[in-house]
Write a protein that holds these residues in place. Structure first.
Motif, PDB file in Angstrom:
ATOM      1  N   ASP A 258       0.819  -1.216   0.000  1.00 39.85           N
ATOM      2  CA  ASP A 258       0.000   0.000   0.000  1.00 39.85           C
ATOM      3  C   ASP A 258       0.849   1.261   0.000  1.00 39.85           C
ATOM      4  N   GLY A 259       2.130   1.126  -0.330  1.00 36.50           N
ATOM      5  CA  GLY A 259       3.013   2.287  -0.400  1.00 36.50           C
ATOM      6  C   GLY A 259       3.828   2.477   0.859  1.00 36.50           C
ATOM      7  N   LEU A 260       3.278   2.187   2.008  1.00 32.83           N
ATOM      8  CA  LEU A 260       3.993   2.357   3.265  1.00 32.83           C
ATOM      9  C   LEU A 260       4.367   1.018   3.883  1.00 32.83           C
ATOM     10  N   SER A 261       3.504   0.031   3.712  1.00 26.81           N
ATOM     11  CA  SER A 261       3.756  -1.278   4.309  1.00 26.81           C
ATOM     12  C   SER A 261       2.979  -2.324   3.530  1.00 26.81           C
ATOM     13  N   SER A 262       3.113  -3.559   3.940  1.00 25.67           N
ATOM     14  CA  SER A 262       2.346  -4.628   3.325  1.00 25.67           C
ATOM     15  C   SER A 262       1.098  -4.888   4.143  1.00 25.67           C
ATOM     16  N   LEU A 263      -0.006  -5.073   3.456  1.00 23.98           N
ATOM     17  CA  LEU A 263      -1.192  -5.534   4.139  1.00 23.98           C
ATOM     18  C   LEU A 263      -1.602  -6.833   3.470  1.00 23.98           C
ATOM     19  N   PHE A 264      -2.275  -7.679   4.212  1.00 25.34           N
ATOM     20  CA  PHE A 264      -2.636  -8.992   3.703  1.00 25.34           C
ATOM     21  C   PHE A 264      -4.140  -9.057   3.504  1.00 25.34           C
ATOM     22  N   THR A 265      -4.552  -9.444   2.312  1.00 22.35           N
ATOM     23  CA  THR A 265      -5.970  -9.628   2.016  1.00 22.35           C
ATOM     24  C   THR A 265      -6.132 -10.984   1.336  1.00 22.35           C
ATOM     25  N   PRO A 266      -7.330 -11.557   1.416  1.00 24.70           N
ATOM     26  CA  PRO A 266      -7.527 -12.870   0.793  1.00 24.70           C
ATOM     27  C   PRO A 266      -7.462 -12.778  -0.730  1.00 24.70           C
ATOM     28  N   ALA A 267      -6.810 -13.770  -1.327  1.00 24.47           N
ATOM     29  CA  ALA A 267      -6.755 -13.840  -2.787  1.00 24.47           C
ATOM     30  C   ALA A 267      -7.946 -14.604  -3.345  1.00 24.47           C
ATOM     31  N   ARG A 268      -8.657 -15.322  -2.449  1.00 23.40           N
ATOM     32  CA  ARG A 268      -9.812 -16.108  -2.901  1.00 23.40           C
ATOM     33  C   ARG A 268     -10.882 -16.105  -1.811  1.00 23.40           C
ATOM     34  N   ILE A 269     -12.108 -15.796  -2.212  1.00 24.02           N
ATOM     35  CA  ILE A 269     -13.244 -15.801  -1.301  1.00 24.02           C
ATOM     36  C   ILE A 269     -14.262 -16.765  -1.886  1.00 24.02           C
ATOM     37  N   VAL A 270     -14.707 -17.724  -1.072  1.00 25.44           N
ATOM     38  CA  VAL A 270     -15.740 -18.662  -1.491  1.00 25.44           C
ATOM     39  C   VAL A 270     -16.903 -18.520  -0.520  1.00 25.44           C
ATOM     40  N   ALA A 271     -18.083 -18.185  -1.042  1.00 27.87           N
ATOM     41  CA  ALA A 271     -19.269 -17.975  -0.207  1.00 27.87           C
ATOM     42  C   ALA A 271     -20.397 -18.880  -0.703  1.00 27.87           C
ATOM     43  N   LEU A 272     -20.992 -19.642   0.215  1.00 26.17           N
ATOM     44  CA  LEU A 272     -22.073 -20.574  -0.103  1.00 26.17           C
ATOM     45  C   LEU A 272     -23.342 -20.147   0.614  1.00 26.17           C
ATOM     46  N   ASN A 273     -24.457 -20.167  -0.120  1.00 25.46           N
ATOM     47  CA  ASN A 273     -25.763 -19.863   0.456  1.00 25.46           C
ATOM     48  C   ASN A 273     -26.765 -20.801  -0.204  1.00 25.46           C
ATOM     49  N   GLY A 274     -27.071 -21.903   0.452  1.00 27.96           N
ATOM     50  CA  GLY A 274     -27.921 -22.919  -0.156  1.00 27.96           C
ATOM     51  C   GLY A 274     -27.247 -23.480  -1.392  1.00 27.96           C
ATOM     52  N   LEU A 275     -27.936 -23.409  -2.531  1.00 27.61           N
ATOM     53  CA  LEU A 275     -27.381 -23.920  -3.790  1.00 27.61           C
ATOM     54  C   LEU A 275     -26.542 -22.882  -4.524  1.00 27.61           C
ATOM     55  N   ARG A 276     -26.466 -21.671  -3.986  1.00 24.08           N
ATOM     56  CA  ARG A 276     -25.679 -20.612  -4.629  1.00 24.08           C
ATOM     57  C   ARG A 276     -24.242 -20.631  -4.127  1.00 24.08           C
ATOM     58  N   LYS A 277     -23.314 -20.440  -5.044  1.00 19.55           N
ATOM     59  CA  LYS A 277     -21.894 -20.364  -4.701  1.00 19.55           C
ATOM     60  C   LYS A 277     -21.291 -19.180  -5.438  1.00 19.55           C
ATOM     61  N   VAL A 278     -20.664 -18.306  -4.685  1.00 21.76           N
ATOM     62  CA  VAL A 278     -19.968 -17.167  -5.278  1.00 21.76           C
ATOM     63  C   VAL A 278     -18.484 -17.319  -4.956  1.00 21.76           C
ATOM     64  N   THR A 279     -17.660 -17.314  -5.983  1.00 28.20           N
ATOM     65  CA  THR A 279     -16.210 -17.361  -5.808  1.00 28.20           C
ATOM     66  C   THR A 279     -15.632 -16.069  -6.364  1.00 28.20           C
ATOM     67  N   VAL A 280     -14.798 -15.416  -5.568  1.00 32.46           N
ATOM     68  CA  VAL A 280     -14.143 -14.186  -6.011  1.00 32.46           C
ATOM     69  C   VAL A 280     -12.641 -14.422  -5.927  1.00 32.46           C
ATOM     70  N   VAL A 281     -11.966 -14.289  -7.048  1.00 33.70           N
ATOM     71  CA  VAL A 281     -10.504 -14.384  -7.087  1.00 33.70           C
ATOM     72  C   VAL A 281      -9.980 -12.966  -7.248  1.00 33.70           C
ATOM     73  N   VAL A 282      -9.232 -12.512  -6.247  1.00 26.39           N
ATOM     74  CA  VAL A 282      -8.713 -11.135  -6.254  1.00 26.39           C
ATOM     75  C   VAL A 282      -7.256 -11.179  -6.697  1.00 26.39           C
ATOM     76  N   ARG A 283      -7.006 -10.692  -7.901  1.00 27.68           N
ATOM     77  CA  ARG A 283      -5.640 -10.725  -8.444  1.00 27.68           C
ATOM     78  C   ARG A 283      -4.828  -9.519  -8.019  1.00 27.68           C
ATOM     79  N   ASN A 284      -5.484  -8.373  -7.872  1.00 27.17           N
ATOM     80  CA  ASN A 284      -4.766  -7.178  -7.412  1.00 27.17           C
ATOM     81  C   ASN A 284      -5.663  -6.398  -6.471  1.00 27.17           C
ATOM     82  N   TYR A 285      -5.008  -5.741  -5.524  1.00 19.63           N
ATOM     83  CA  TYR A 285      -5.740  -5.000  -4.499  1.00 19.63           C
ATOM     84  C   TYR A 285      -4.862  -3.857  -4.036  1.00 19.63           C
ATOM     85  N   THR A 286      -5.405  -2.656  -3.991  1.00 21.00           N
ATOM     86  CA  THR A 286      -4.702  -1.514  -3.420  1.00 21.00           C
ATOM     87  C   THR A 286      -5.649  -0.751  -2.518  1.00 21.00           C
ATOM     88  N   GLN A 287      -5.084  -0.103  -1.531  1.00 18.85           N
ATOM     89  CA  GLN A 287      -5.895   0.633  -0.564  1.00 18.85           C
ATOM     90  C   GLN A 287      -5.456   2.065  -0.493  1.00 18.85           C
TER      91      GLN A 287
END
Length: 196
Positions: free
Chosen positions: A167-196
């Motif tokens: 983030d310019g001053l230090s490193s921060l850690f965020t998930p590169a992959r989020i998997v969320a399940l709600n009944g039969l629904r599944k949402v997967t988010v792959v985060v390739r880049n992240y800045t704050q």
């Protein structure tokens, strides 16, 4: 009289040259990029959405602000570029300058795109924690104190592969992959880049 006229012409010429030089120099000056007011994070990657009988995937570029977001999504080879602009209560679906739909975010996404993600709470998940807007339960933390799993708003959420983001001053850690399940629904988010 002629001498006065020449002096005035020389002075005017010098003033004009000085102003011109100022414009030229100010155009060449290196300025740091202005930070966008209220930018909370910017992220890019891919969504994968599956339910009982269909699936969809899209690349995304997400700019999240204190009071809203701009999320650009597109299919393979950049097809169907669409901008989702709004806040937690109202979203516009736009293509270019055209507003295709407007309304409650998840309803508008489902009706006009054929898929939806939990837009109100997903920004917190992308940053690595449950949303503070709604209660959560069953939290699991890793040995660094980071969330790896929790339940929220009917979703079972897993945050995986924490990655160092500069983030310019230090490193921060965020998930590169989020998997969320709600009944039969599944949402997967792959985060390739992240800045704050």
């Amino acid at each position: 009289m002629i001498a006065d006229w020449r002096q005035k012409a020389v002075v005017k010429s010098l003033i004009f040259k000085g102003i011109s030089l100022l414009f030229i120099l100010s155009g060449c000056a290196v300025r740091p990029p202005a930070e966008e007011p209220g930018l909370a994070f910017a992220a890019g990657g891919k969504f994968g959405i599956k339910d009982a009988d269909s699936g969809y995937s899209a690349s995304f570029s997400w700019r999240h602000f204190q009071h809203g977001y701009d999320i650009e999504v597109w299919g393979p080879l950049g097809q169907g570029r669409t901008l989702l602009r709004g806040d937690e209560s109202l979203m516009q679906v736009r293509r270019g300058e055209d507003v295709l739909a407007q309304g409650a975010p998840e309803q508008v996404m489902q009706t006009h795109l054929g898929w939806s993600v939990p837009i109100r709470i997903l920004p917190a998940w992308i940053q690595g924690f449950p949303s503070t807007q709604l209660p959560h339960s069953d939290a699991v933390l890793d040995d660094q104190g980071r969330y790896t799993a929790f339940a929220q708003a009917g979703w079972q959420v897993n945050l995986e592969r924490y990655t160092a983001r500069e983030d310019g001053l230090s490193s921060l850690f965020t998930p590169a992959r989020i998997v969320a399940l709600n009944g039969l629904r599944k949402v997967t988010v792959v985060v390739r880049n992240y800045t704050q």
